[in-house]
Enzyme design. Structure first.
Site, PDB file in Angstrom:
ATOM      1  N   GLN A 299      -0.960  -5.942   4.975  1.00  0.00           N
ATOM      2  CA  GLN A 299      -0.629  -6.402   6.682  1.00  0.00           C
ATOM      3  C   GLN A 299       0.588  -7.276   6.544  1.00  0.00           C
ATOM      4  O   GLN A 299       0.219  -7.980   6.369  1.00  0.00           O
ATOM      5  CB  GLN A 299      -1.717  -5.899   7.395  1.00  0.00           C
ATOM      6  CG  GLN A 299      -2.579  -4.521   7.573  1.00  0.00           C
ATOM      7  CD  GLN A 299      -3.523  -4.801   9.237  1.00  0.00           C
ATOM      8  OE1 GLN A 299      -2.997  -5.304  10.245  1.00  0.00           O
ATOM      9  NE2 GLN A 299      -5.174  -5.250   8.469  1.00  0.00           N
TER      10      GLN A 299
ATOM     11  N   HIS B  75      -7.258   3.549   3.156  1.00  0.00           N
ATOM     12  CA  HIS B  75      -5.870   3.834   1.946  1.00  0.00           C
ATOM     13  C   HIS B  75      -5.412   2.219   1.255  1.00  0.00           C
ATOM     14  O   HIS B  75      -5.136   1.663   2.404  1.00  0.00           O
ATOM     15  CB  HIS B  75      -4.820   5.038   3.176  1.00  0.00           C
ATOM     16  CG  HIS B  75      -3.812   4.750   2.000  1.00  0.00           C
ATOM     17  ND1 HIS B  75      -3.453   6.741   1.633  1.00  0.00           N
ATOM     18  CD2 HIS B  75      -2.414   4.600   1.528  1.00  0.00           C
ATOM     19  CE1 HIS B  75      -2.312   6.705   1.008  1.00  0.00           C
ATOM     20  NE2 HIS B  75      -1.708   5.274   0.908  1.00  0.00           N
TER      21      HIS B  75
ATOM     22  N   HIS C  28      -3.386  -0.286   1.291  1.00  0.00           N
ATOM     23  CA  HIS C  28      -2.253  -1.106   2.149  1.00  0.00           C
ATOM     24  C   HIS C  28      -2.987  -2.274   2.328  1.00  0.00           C
ATOM     25  O   HIS C  28      -3.870  -2.844   2.163  1.00  0.00           O
ATOM     26  CB  HIS C  28      -2.606  -0.200   4.416  1.00  0.00           C
ATOM     27  CG  HIS C  28      -3.767  -0.249   4.469  1.00  0.00           C
ATOM     28  ND1 HIS C  28      -4.765   0.437   4.174  1.00  0.00           N
ATOM     29  CD2 HIS C  28      -3.250  -0.976   5.849  1.00  0.00           C
ATOM     30  CE1 HIS C  28      -5.613  -0.182   5.315  1.00  0.00           C
ATOM     31  NE2 HIS C  28      -5.036  -0.658   6.110  1.00  0.00           N
TER      32      HIS C  28
END
Length: 365
Positions: free
Chosen positions: A194, A190, A192
């Protein structure tokens, strides 16, 4: 004209972790996490390597983290009836939440001051915070496919989280990054990124701080600014630019495909970026991302790494925020592996030339 600040909504997940929604306009965020989750517990340690003068994080509990689930079981997609995920809402724009399998955590345990049997190896808690940033609710999308408004919302989320995490007692540096592509080691496909809040300045950062200080002493100027000015003047390694930012292949690039993005006006970190710089970055970064995506007929795995100033140890005018985007792909069907020289001695040997890579990416319109 200043862009309105994003609407920030804070909620809690079933195990007590924080989740934060970022929306461009007010959206009710009232869904609750219905899962029966145990409280997150971590066992991270930071051990000091006296030979290199660097900290190493030991996080063995991460062996059990989710690994490449099928799309219909993705934990980063919105929740749907019968399938609750990490995001309780049925849809979202940008969302940030505490990682369920963090490398670092704010919990502290009583530890001896050194590793058993090795008095030279200092031992500390793996203190810090690890967050996940979901760029879109669309599982099949990517950062390169975001529109400029959504990309700008991601920048605002990075800025808000960098500022807040930087205020935590014990945090020395905030690192925002994205790993993209299975070849890079991504465990969730997905779209994304961090955020890591480190208890120490990262080794790369510490090295740049020291070199910037030496440059200032020798030349009376900013090392980053001098590099940026030289690349803008020469133009041969510039990939793309706008009024606020320039993207160029560094003349000393280590990776087969590497681009660095610098704002023309110096700032130390993402929260310092003004509206014009944030908008300018969103447009230029999408441009560069799309060039990466079109370079080969195979997907371009990459790491995108923000280089923000550490909280201390840098004179106010010595740091220059920049983003490093790099890929291990060297041809359509070959990857760059970090073998003996790179992994063993940290001496990179490049399979491409920066000037050629810059010319190739300029052609990717």
């Amino acid at each position: 004209m200043a862009r309105p600040s994003p609407v920030v909504s804070r909620r809690s997940l079933a195990d007590g972790r924080e989740i934060i929604y970022f929306d461009r306009e007010p959206v009710p965020r009232t869904a609750t996490d219905t899962r029966d989750l145990p409280r997150t517990s971590t066992h991270s340690q930071a051990r000091f390597d006296p030979l290199l003068g660097e900290w190493v994080v030991i996080a063995s509990h991460r062996q059990s983290r989710t690994f490449l689930p099928p799309a219909d079981l993705c934990p980063l997609c919105p929740s749907r009836p019968g399938h609750p995920t990490e995001i309780p809402e049925a849809d979202y724009q940008v969302v940030v939440f505490e990682n369920r399998f963090p490398s670092l955590s704010t919990g502290r345990a009583e530890l001896p001051d050194h590793v058993e049997g090795s008095p030279e190896t200092l031992l500390r808690n793996g203190f810090g915070r690890c967050e996940v940033v979901c760029f879109t609710s669309d599982h099949a999308s990517s950062f390169a496919q975001l529109d400029p408004g959504r990309a700008r919302l991601v920048v605002d989320a990075w800025a808000q989280r960098s500022a807040e995490l930087g205020e935590l007692d014990g945090v020395a540096q905030v690192f925002c990054f994205e790993n993209h592509g299975e070849e890079i080691g991504v465990t969730l496909s997905h779209p994304h990124g961090q955020i890591y809040a480190y208890p120490f300045p990262a080794p790369r950062t510490a090295t740049m701080v020291a070199n910037a200080a030496r440059h200032r002493k020798a030349h009376g100027s900013n090392l980053f600014g001098d590099l940026l000015g030289a690349e803008r003047a020469a133009g041969i390694r510039v990939v793309a630019a706008n009024e606020e930012w320039t993207a160029f292949v560094p003349p000393f690039a280590r990776w087969p495909y590497e681009v660095q993005l610098y704002p023309h006006r110096r700032v130390a970190d993402i929260p310092d970026l003004d509206d014009a710089q944030r908008d300018g970055f969103a447009h230029l970064y999408l441009d560069v991302q799309q060039r990466f995506a079109r370079r080969f007929d195979t997907p371009m795995p990459y790491v995108a790494a923000w280089n923000q100033a550490p909280k201390s140890g840098v004179p106010g005018d010595d740091w220059w925020l920049h983003l490093q985007l790099f890929s291990i792909r060297r041809t359509a069907h070959k990857l760059k592996y970090l073998a003996g020289s790179e992994s063993g001695m940290n001496v990179f040997i490049s399979d491409t030339t920066p000037e050629t890579v810059a010319a190739e990416l300029r052609e990717m319109r």
